[in-house]
Scaffold this motif. Structure first.
Motif, PDB file in Angstrom:
ATOM      1  N   ASP A 110       0.800  -1.237  -0.057  1.00  0.00           N
ATOM      2  CA  ASP A 110      -0.057  -0.018   0.074  1.00  0.00           C
ATOM      3  C   ASP A 110       0.934   1.111  -0.059  1.00  0.00           C
ATOM      4  O   ASP A 110       0.520   2.219  -0.666  1.00  0.00           O
ATOM      5  N   ALA A 111       1.794   1.041   0.910  1.00  0.00           N
ATOM      6  CA  ALA A 111       2.770   2.336   0.978  1.00  0.00           C
ATOM      7  C   ALA A 111       3.396   2.686  -0.461  1.00  0.00           C
ATOM      8  O   ALA A 111       3.466   3.809  -0.895  1.00  0.00           O
ATOM      9  N   THR A 113       2.405   1.464  -3.308  1.00  0.00           N
ATOM     10  CA  THR A 113       1.291   2.340  -4.304  1.00  0.00           C
ATOM     11  C   THR A 113       1.310   3.552  -4.181  1.00  0.00           C
ATOM     12  O   THR A 113       1.155   4.592  -5.273  1.00  0.00           O
ATOM     13  N   ALA A 114       1.131   4.066  -2.963  1.00  0.00           N
ATOM     14  CA  ALA A 114       0.723   5.593  -2.414  1.00  0.00           C
ATOM     15  C   ALA A 114       1.618   6.372  -3.144  1.00  0.00           C
ATOM     16  O   ALA A 114       1.735   7.412  -3.712  1.00  0.00           O
ATOM     17  N   SER A 145       8.602  10.358   2.882  1.00  0.00           N
ATOM     18  CA  SER A 145       7.744   9.129   2.725  1.00  0.00           C
ATOM     19  C   SER A 145       8.535   8.043   1.942  1.00  0.00           C
ATOM     20  O   SER A 145       8.493   6.858   2.287  1.00  0.00           O
ATOM     21  N   VAL A 149       9.472   4.369   3.522  1.00  0.00           N
ATOM     22  CA  VAL A 149       9.097   3.294   2.854  1.00  0.00           C
ATOM     23  C   VAL A 149      10.226   2.360   2.450  1.00  0.00           C
ATOM     24  O   VAL A 149      10.176   0.981   2.653  1.00  0.00           O
ATOM     25  N   ALA A 168       4.997   1.922   7.499  1.00  0.00           N
ATOM     26  CA  ALA A 168       4.341   1.970   6.100  1.00  0.00           C
ATOM     27  C   ALA A 168       2.867   2.690   6.320  1.00  0.00           C
ATOM     28  O   ALA A 168       2.732   3.327   5.293  1.00  0.00           O
ATOM     29  N   THR A 172       2.080   5.855   4.172  1.00  0.00           N
ATOM     30  CA  THR A 172       0.860   5.984   3.297  1.00  0.00           C
ATOM     31  C   THR A 172       0.025   7.358   3.487  1.00  0.00           C
ATOM     32  O   THR A 172      -0.545   7.619   2.798  1.00  0.00           O
ATOM     33  N   THR A 173      -0.189   7.380   4.866  1.00  0.00           N
ATOM     34  CA  THR A 173      -1.253   8.658   5.171  1.00  0.00           C
ATOM     35  C   THR A 173      -0.662   9.613   4.786  1.00  0.00           C
ATOM     36  O   THR A 173      -1.185  10.715   4.235  1.00  0.00           O
ATOM     37  N   ARG A 176      -1.005   9.933   0.933  1.00  0.00           N
ATOM     38  CA  ARG A 176      -2.162  10.106   0.320  1.00  0.00           C
ATOM     39  C   ARG A 176      -2.854  11.673   0.652  1.00  0.00           C
ATOM     40  O   ARG A 176      -3.384  12.235  -0.181  1.00  0.00           O
TER      41      ARG A 176
END
Length: 194
Positions: A110-111, A113-114, A145, A149, A168, A172-173, A176
């Motif tokens: 997820d991280a 991808t973000a 970030s 990651v 992660a 991600t936060t 986004r």
């Protein structure tokens, strides 16, 4: 020999055998329990199966205390309990660790991808000549970030899955939020050009 006398002699022999069996501390069983506890610790039970691991250590401590009180039967029971709990803790730790590893993989994916999405939005914002302030803030957030990651990947390699999920998720936060800020900054520019 009379039947009563034979029965009494049999009971005396049985009592002597039972007394001899319970006359020595259960060293072998206690060593097995300690070995099982050490194996459970190596499997990560102290982190992933805390309750069962603690119960195993407590049972071994009770066995040692019983030996000190010369209650070898109680010591044997506690040593066997400690070994069983340690084996259960090792199994539980392996199962839980596999689950946490899968969760950490998802959090890292997820991280990543973000991060990729935020980089694409940043590139689009720079191409569209979005206001400098939101672009600079997004650039800093993406750089920070990206480092986070990478740290999460390192933590994953070390097997520190709880730390991976925490690092992660935070990355991600931030990513986004940076993506939303870039989208918000680009939207008024698009309206003005129409």
């Amino acid at each position: 020999m009379s039947p009563v006398r034979r029965l009494l002699l049999s009971l005396a022999v049985l009592a002597a055998l039972m007394g001899a069996a319970c006359g020595n501390p259960p060293d072998k069983e206690m060593q097995q329990a300690q070995g099982a506890i050490d194996a459970a610790r190596a499997a990560g039970a102290d982190q992933y199966a805390t309750d069962e691991f603690t119960a195993a250590k407590d049972a071994l401590t009770r066995a040692q205390d019983a030996v000190g009180q010369r209650d070898y039967r109680l010591a044997l029971n506690n040593a066997l309990d400690a070994r069983e709990r340690a084996l259960n803790a090792a199994k539980e730790a392996a199962d839980r660790k596999a689950t946490v590893r899968a969760e950490a993989e998802r959090a890292l994916a997820d991280a990543t991808t973000a991060l990729n999405e935020a980089r694409a939005k940043l590139k689009a914002a720079e191409t569209a000549r979005t206001a400098a302030r939101p672009v600079a803030a997004a650039r800093r957030a993406i750089a920070d970030s990206g480092t986070a990651v990478q740290e999460a990947r390192t933590q994953f390699g070390r097997g520190d899955y709880p730390a991976v999920m925490e690092t992660a998720a935070a990355a991600t936060t931030r990513l986004r939020a940076a993506t939303r800020n870039l989208e918000a900054a680009a939207t008024p520019t698009a309206r003005r050009r129409r």
